[in-house]
Design a protein around this motif. Structure first.
Motif, PDB file in Angstrom:
ATOM      1  N   TRP A   1       4.835 -18.298 -19.038  1.00  0.00           N
ATOM      2  CA  TRP A   1       5.045 -17.533 -20.279  1.00  0.00           C
ATOM      3  C   TRP A   1       5.089 -18.488 -21.463  1.00  0.00           C
ATOM      4  CZ3 TRP A   1       8.164 -17.036 -24.457  1.00  0.00           C
ATOM      5  CH2 TRP A   1       8.174 -15.818 -25.138  1.00  0.00           C
TER       6      TRP A   1
ATOM      7  N   ASP B   1       1.679  -6.787 -22.833  1.00  0.00           N
ATOM      8  CA  ASP B   1       3.090  -6.870 -22.442  1.00  0.00           C
ATOM      9  C   ASP B   1       3.437  -5.615 -21.619  1.00  0.00           C
ATOM     10  OD1 ASP B   1       5.654  -7.712 -22.243  1.00  0.00           O
ATOM     11  OD2 ASP B   1       6.223  -7.254 -24.313  1.00  0.00           O
TER      12      ASP B   1
ATOM     13  N   HIS C   1       3.588 -10.981 -19.305  1.00  0.00           N
ATOM     14  CA  HIS C   1       2.670 -11.174 -20.439  1.00  0.00           C
ATOM     15  C   HIS C   1       1.325 -11.625 -19.881  1.00  0.00           C
ATOM     16  CE1 HIS C   1       5.545 -11.810 -24.108  1.00  0.00           C
ATOM     17  NE2 HIS C   1       5.600 -10.608 -23.597  1.00  0.00           N
TER      18      HIS C   1
END
Length: 908
Positions: A54, A117, A137
């Motif tokens: 991430w 998302d 994500h």
């Protein structure tokens, strides 16, 4: 990602939170293998776990982002934040099963990245509030790029298809029309595209059956057809806005898959109605063209068509040329010309205006410009040849060339006349200026001194006019030459300022000078010409400025290893120049207006000469001016870098500065001879020289000078160049011939001819120096001081040169130390001494012309060679001389040169 969220949710239910997070290694592997960034949000504490992937996705290292919710929230694009929070709240309120949103997130480098998302609440409190939410994500950058490329590619194809000027039809594999472009619709006048879609290619009567069979086999076809739009309207095949008949060139090609199956057909249609009409127009233009034209076969060059102009020019009938080649008709006067034409046609594919000599049937010689290009038809390729008669033009050019040569000869004669006139004017001017200089040194009343000063100013002005005319004549005749020597720009500036300083002081004008600190001290160029431009511009600035100031700026614009571009700005607060006079300001004989000429004087040559000189220095000159407020003249000059700085501590702009020592007192009486046919010049020179503690004799021509030299031994001879009976050049050559191997008398040329060629003639004849009439007292003093400093009678040359005993000693050393045979050693030494004479002569030339860097290189070579040959005395002298130059001991140079000459004389 919805499926991943569900999978995580199921996993939580099966094994529980605690067991899942205890398997840290499995968790790490799962996260890294997914390629997505994973986040785990504790809603009650607002602490968030962000996976390494991430953080990496937005450019951060693992330790650069904390575990707060703010780390994510502050990076959401402001325009996307409202929708993101709305989607999260909908999920919190159980309006959506999963949370999904596409938004932009801020990366470390300051850019935004689109991400997908997705997440899901995996734990609720007893009162129904969300406790924990997990999600991912996914980087959408590549997805968006591919999507964009697909859209752009599709759009490009559509644009190409629709914007193509060629009519295009697209059929499916069954031959049904599925698309047509705008050009096709316009060609057939189609009103509604839907009326033509679905037409069957294989039912079209305009396509021959043979071509239909080929298409079905996968072969491309081409055919011409006559298409009647009137029949389309009559049969109501579709609505059309056009009528009449059009001739079409139709090319149809099958479209195939990678496996070879036919997936459709692409038809390209071209209206060739105008082309067919053009063929008729071309034939008419071909026949009516006034220039001879031919059409030949490409393979053999046989004439298949010629126009009337060709037949008339060549005196042939059509029957005589049809089927023949130009070679068979003996048209080419030079067979090599034919070969060159064929080679150029083969290389370039065409010929444009090649000059050829051609003979007609009856032998008349004509000159043509020969042009040829290929002529394409649907069936065959031909060669179109066009001849343009330039016989009369060549004759006119020859006459113009002769007239130009005559004009140039006349112009040269004019320039020579101007040069000679300047010489004739300079001769009496020399007398006037010299006598005034001598008169100013006598005891005068105040009024007499004013008269003398005014007379000197007037004579100086007249001399400047003569100089301008002479420079103008040299520029026109191409005789203006530029030097390439080292000099100091700062010294040039100082010299130029010294000339205007008295006037500036008397007018109360402020003078400001700025020289770029980055400008090298020494540069290479022509200091005299640079100073000439500066003097002219500064004189103008002083002349047209009554109050205020004059600024002089010198700036280094560009520099490289070899060159410098220097800009000079001279700005004043004078009367200025009106705009209407600016364009012609640098033209010959041009001044701002007549009132300026009447008030300030001048010939109008100064700025024109400056412009020419600046151009010869590879620079530019321009002016900016405001009437009543002043002007700024700017020019640039390209100068070379000087690499002789370490060997010099003086300017090379004046050769007489070599040995000049300031404030040195001289007491020796010099014996001088002045040779000039003009009585006034002799009187001026005699008056000046008597003030310098010298004894002077006079001679009226070169022959008298020779007789005088037979009777007396003179230190310096001042020799006029142009005299009756025997001129100065011939007299100098005769004196040098008599002196061969003996004393060298110092001879200085005096001439009113300021051309560089005159200086070169003087040096070639054997003269040592050069002064231009009218000369000043300072120039005379420089010459005398220079001679006193290097006077050979005051030197102490070595008392003993090389003799036979020393040669034997050198030979013995070569035999003993280098193992030479005696005869070999003797031959080697005598051969080198013969070469040494030329080397010494070259060294003397280098020293006299101030080329010290080259002199050091030559001395270094001589030092090494004489050392190898065991010539120890010469080796020591060369070493000492090299050191003297490097230490700038200029007073010793003449001594060493004399020692070398004595050495060689003894050998002879």
């Amino acid at each position: 990602m919805d499926q991943n969220a569900n999978h995580i949710d199921n996993t939580y239910r099966e094994v529980g939170f605690k067991e899942l997070f205890e398997e840290k290694e499995l968790w790490r592997l799962a996260v890294e293998g997914s390629g997505m960034g994973v986040w785990d949000w504790n809603i009650s504490t607002n602490k968030v776990f962000y996976s390494e992937q991430w953080k990496k996705m937005i450019g951060f290292e693992p330790n650069e982002i904390s575990d707060s919710l703010d780390e994510w929230e502050k990076r959401v694009h402001p325009d996307d934040k409202t929708k993101v929070l709305e989607d999260i709240n909908n999920h919190f309120n159980k309006k959506t099963y999963n949370y999904e949103n596409e938004h932009r997130i801020l990366c470390k480098d300051g850019t935004y990245k689109w991400i997908s998302d997705k997440g899901k609440i995996v734990s609720w409190s007893e009162d129904g509030k969300p406790v924990r939410m997990i999600g991912t994500h996914t980087d959408l950058t590549r997805h968006f790029e591919l999507q964009k490329q697909i859209i752009e590619t599709d759009e490009k194809f559509r644009n190409i298809f629709q914007q193509s000027p060629v009519a295009i039809e697209l059929y499916d594999s069954d031959g049904k029309l599925i698309a047509v472009n705008k050009a096709c619709l316009e060609m057939f006048g189609v009103v509604d595209i839907n009326e033509v879609l679905g037409f069957d290619l294989f039912q079209d009567p305009n396509v021959p059956d043979s071509n239909k069979s080929k298409l079905l086999k996968g072969e491309a076809v081409r055919h011409e057809c006559v298409f009647s739009l009137d029949i389309v309207r009559e049969l109501e095949l579709y609505r059309t806005t056009k009528s009449g008949v059009i001739i079409l060139d139709w090319v149809i090609a099958p479209l195939k898959s990678e496996f070879g199956a036919i997936t459709g057909y692409l038809a390209q249609i071209q209206d060739i109605s105008k082309l067919q009409m053009a063929n008729g127009k071309f034939r008419k233009a071909f026949e009516c063209c006034p220039s001879p034209m031919m059409i030949t076969t490409v393979e053999k060059g046989e004439l298949i068509e010629v126009n009337s102009a060709f037949l008339n020019a060549m005196d042939f009938t059509k029957a005589e040329v049809t089927g023949k080649t130009l070679r068979e008709l003996n048209i080419y006067k030079d067979d090599n010309c034919r070969s060159k034409i064929l080679e150029k046609l083969k290389t370039d594919g065409y010929i444009k205006e090649v000059e050829v000599n051609i003979s007609t049937k009856h032998g008349k010689e004509l000159i043509f410009l020969f042009s040829a290009d290929y002529l394409d038809t649907f069936e065959k390729k031909f060669l179109l040849i066009v001849l343009f008669d330039i016989t009369e033009r060549k004759k006119t050019e020859a006459e113009l060339k002769a007239a130009k040569l005559s004009a140039e000869t006349t112009n040269m004669a004019k320039s020579i006349f101007l040069a000679n006139m300047s010489h004739e004017i300079r001769t009496p001017m020399n007398g006037i200026c010299g006598l005034l200089a001598c008169l100013s040194e006598t005891k005068l009343t105040k009024e007499q001194k004013e008269f003398v000063d005014d007379a000197r100013k007037a004579s100086t002005e007249l001399l400047n006019i003569v100089n301008d005319i002479l420079d103008f004549s040299k520029i026109e005749s191409g005789k203006l030459r530029f030097e390439e020597i080292s000099f100091s720009i700062r010294m040039i500036i100082d010299d130029a300022i010294s000339l205007i300083k008295p006037t500036v002081t008397s007018k109360g004008i402020e003078l400001q000078i700025y020289v770029d600190a980055g400008l090298p001290v020494w540069v290479v160029g022509d200091p005299y010409r640079l100073k000439q431009v500066l003097n002219n511009l500064l004189n103008n600035a002083v002349k047209f400025t009554d109050k205020g100031k004059i600024d002089i700026q010198v700036k280094l614009l560009e520099e490289s290893c070899e060159q410098l571009v220097v800009q000079f700005d001279i700005q004043d607060t004078g009367i200025g120049i009106h705009e209407e006079y600016m364009d012609n300001l640098f033209d010959l004989f041009t001044q701002a207006d007549e009132s300026v000429t009447r008030k300030y004087g001048g010939t109008g040559l100064g700025l024109a000469i400056c412009s020419e000189l600046v151009q010869m220095m590879n620079g530019t000159i321009h002016v900016e001016s405001i009437p009543g407020r002043g002007s700024c003249f700017s020019f640039t000059a390209v100068l070379g870098r000087s690499y002789e700085v370490e060997l010099m501590n003086f300017s090379q702009t004046n050769q007489n500065e070599l040995s000049l020592i300031e404030n040195q007192k001289h007491t020796g009486i010099l014996r001088l001879l002045v040779v000039d046919d003009n009585e006034m010049n002799r009187k001026v020179a005699l008056s000046m020289l008597k003030q310098e503690n010298a004894v002077c004799d006079l001679a009226f021509n070169g022959l008298e000078a020779l007789k005088a030299c037979e009777d007396k031994d003179y230190d310096i001879i001042f020799m006029d160049c142009q005299m009756p009976v025997m001129d100065g050049l011939a007299a100098t050559e005769a004196i040098r011939a008599r002196e061969y191997g003996g004393k060298h008398t110092f001879i200085v040329a005096m001439t009113a001819n300021a051309l560089k060629e005159e200086w070169e003639k003087c040096i070639s004849s054997g003269m040592d120096g050069y002064i231009s009439k009218p000369f000043s007292m300072a120039e005379i003093k420089n010459i005398l001081d220079n001679y006193r400093n290097i006077n050979r009678r005051d030197l102490k040359p070595c008392s003993k040169g090389i003799d036979s005993d020393e040669i034997d000693t050198v030979i013995d050393r070569l035999v003993d130390e280098v193992q030479f045979k005696p005869s070999e050693a003797r031959n080697t030494i005598h051969e080198y001494i013969g070469e040494l004479k030329n080397e010494i002569s070259e060294l003397s030339t280098l020293i006299r012309s101030n080329r010290y860097k080259e002199a050091v290189m030559l001395l270094h070579k001589l030092k090494g060679t004489t050392g190898n040959l065991r010539m120890q005395r010469l080796h020591v002298i060369f070493s000492e001389f090299e050191e003297a130059i490097q230490n700038n001991k200029s007073n010793d140079y003449a001594t060493y040169l004399l020692r070398f000459e004595n050495y060689i004389e003894k050998v002879d």
